[in-house]
Design an enzyme around this catalytic site. Sequence first.
Site, PDB file in Angstrom:
ATOM      1  N   TYR A 103      -0.922  13.229  21.835  1.00 44.64           N
ATOM      2  CA  TYR A 103       0.352  12.683  21.347  1.00 44.64           C
ATOM      3  C   TYR A 103       0.134  11.524  20.373  1.00 44.64           C
ATOM      4  O   TYR A 103       1.050  11.126  19.667  1.00 44.64           O
ATOM      5  CB  TYR A 103       1.230  12.205  22.508  1.00 44.64           C
ATOM      6  CG  TYR A 103       1.698  13.310  23.442  1.00 44.64           C
ATOM      7  CD1 TYR A 103       1.617  14.646  23.058  1.00 44.64           C
ATOM      8  CD2 TYR A 103       2.217  13.023  24.686  1.00 44.64           C
ATOM      9  CE1 TYR A 103       2.026  15.662  23.904  1.00 44.64           C
ATOM     10  CE2 TYR A 103       2.639  14.035  25.540  1.00 44.64           C
ATOM     11  CZ  TYR A 103       2.531  15.348  25.144  1.00 44.64           C
ATOM     12  OH  TYR A 103       2.951  16.349  25.990  1.00 44.64           O
ATOM     13  N   LYS A 131      -9.513  20.541  30.950  1.00 50.54           N
ATOM     14  CA  LYS A 131      -9.757  21.881  30.393  1.00 50.54           C
ATOM     15  C   LYS A 131     -11.174  21.848  29.843  1.00 50.54           C
ATOM     16  O   LYS A 131     -11.427  22.065  28.652  1.00 50.54           O
ATOM     17  CB  LYS A 131      -8.691  22.167  29.318  1.00 50.54           C
ATOM     18  CG  LYS A 131      -8.654  23.579  28.810  1.00 50.54           C
ATOM     19  CD  LYS A 131      -8.102  24.582  29.796  1.00 50.54           C
ATOM     20  CE  LYS A 131      -8.177  25.980  29.222  1.00 50.54           C
ATOM     21  NZ  LYS A 131      -7.926  27.031  30.243  1.00 50.54           N
ATOM     22  N   ASP A 183      -4.766  25.059  33.724  1.00 51.06           N
ATOM     23  CA  ASP A 183      -4.017  26.307  33.960  1.00 51.06           C
ATOM     24  C   ASP A 183      -4.007  26.635  35.449  1.00 51.06           C
ATOM     25  O   ASP A 183      -2.971  27.021  36.005  1.00 51.06           O
ATOM     26  CB  ASP A 183      -4.567  27.470  33.113  1.00 51.06           C
ATOM     27  CG  ASP A 183      -6.086  27.465  32.978  1.00 51.06           C
ATOM     28  OD1 ASP A 183      -6.732  26.508  33.450  1.00 51.06           O
ATOM     29  OD2 ASP A 183      -6.640  28.422  32.412  1.00 51.06           O
ATOM     30  N   ASP A 239       2.053  15.103  31.359  1.00 48.25           N
ATOM     31  CA  ASP A 239       3.453  15.272  30.961  1.00 48.25           C
ATOM     32  C   ASP A 239       3.988  16.574  31.559  1.00 48.25           C
ATOM     33  O   ASP A 239       5.053  16.617  32.192  1.00 48.25           O
ATOM     34  CB  ASP A 239       3.501  15.309  29.421  1.00 48.25           C
ATOM     35  CG  ASP A 239       4.909  15.271  28.870  1.00 48.25           C
ATOM     36  OD1 ASP A 239       5.847  15.068  29.661  1.00 48.25           O
ATOM     37  OD2 ASP A 239       5.070  15.447  27.649  1.00 48.25           O
ATOM     38  N   ASP A 295       6.379  17.124  35.272  1.00 46.47           N
ATOM     39  CA  ASP A 295       7.699  17.759  35.250  1.00 46.47           C
ATOM     40  C   ASP A 295       7.735  18.956  36.200  1.00 46.47           C
ATOM     41  O   ASP A 295       8.721  19.183  36.895  1.00 46.47           O
ATOM     42  CB  ASP A 295       8.051  18.237  33.834  1.00 46.47           C
ATOM     43  CG  ASP A 295       8.904  17.216  33.112  1.00 46.47           C
ATOM     44  OD1 ASP A 295       8.887  16.035  33.517  1.00 46.47           O
ATOM     45  OD2 ASP A 295       9.590  17.587  32.141  1.00 46.47           O
TER      46      ASP A 295
END
Length: 352
Positions: A142, A187, A219, A243, A247
């Site tokens: 980001y 990852k 994942d 993030d 959620d």
Amino acid sequence: MNKRIVVVAGDGIGPDVCNEAIKVMERTAGKFGHRFTFEKHLFGGCSIDAYGVPLTDETLDACKRSDSVLLGAVGGPKWDGVEPSRRPEKGLLALRKGLGLFCNLRPAHIYPELKAASPLKDSIIADGLDIMIVRELTGGIYFGKRGSEGDYAFDTMEYHDGEIKRIVRKGFEIAMARGKRLCSVDKANVLATSRKWRGIVEETGKEFPEVQVSHLYVDNASMQLVRNPSQFDVIVTCNMFGDILSDEASQITGSIGMLPSASLGSGSLGMYEPIHGSAPDIAGKDIANPLATILSGAMMLRYSFGMAQEADAIEKAVATVLEKGYRTPDIMETGMQQVGTKEMGDLVAQEV
Ligand code: NAD
């Protein structure tokens, strides 16, 4: 102890829910012999209306000088047309950056009384759910270099050792204060930043021999969160993965009005806020659920002021009020007693 708290209630239901958190914190201070002073400042859309910008230097300075910040929520349709660089969310990013908050804590906790609100099957959440997601907040994709030209666009995931070390350390410290299990999500089969991340987790783990460390690819982690969420205690991860996973975890609990969050830096000053937005559809109607903000106040006492007993008292009060059957409309079920925002705040304060 004396503590000075800056309240930036923001827009929509922000002021409704912050008022209830203040009420509960004042009661808690009284009970435990502390003195909290609350200083209110404009922030977000209401600051754009008054000063043309979502975050003034004066508000930022007041936050910097405070012992901690309580935030409601910002934004709403009224400011959707404001040019991008001055939108309410920009104020939020500037405030986090200005306060050096690099660590975001998002607990996902299911109260036994609210199990029915979870979209997961009973058998999956039978053992309850109490996860703390520790997300890096000021680095990664980001904030990396990005660009777009013609048929090409790019974003860059970048991390320096120091940025990873400080968030990983927070992850271990929080695991030590909870169930002593830390799952690092990355990852590393694809990303160089993740391989660096994993190495630092292993290295830092040597200083915390009591903490059981595991690693999951993001994942797989997103799958495990809905297949077997009770396996998790603390999850530490980078900005983007955090993030998304936080959620996902919040949805498992089923009620957006119940979930607090904290953003921390290297000192004790933190910013505490509910995860929900400004909910303009229900603002000022005395129906918003204030519990996420009240629980954010409890997190402030625990993580910024070192007041564990006081935080426990608020969290227990919330659990008791729910056990007694009181519900705001968003979590209402048949047979329960419906109450408004203010009455819910009163009930929790009384229980404290
Ligand atoms: P939202 O979280 O405000 O609302 C989503 C839904 O949940 C709405 O139906 C709302 O009524 C309900 N809801 C939210 N909080 C509730 C509570 N405490 N009690 C009962 N019901 C509650 O998300 P949105 O509608 O996507 O966004 C509204 C505005 O909030 C937008 O301007 C958005 O940019 C902003 N926003 C701000 C923040 C923040 O300040 N941190 C976060 C998310 C969204």
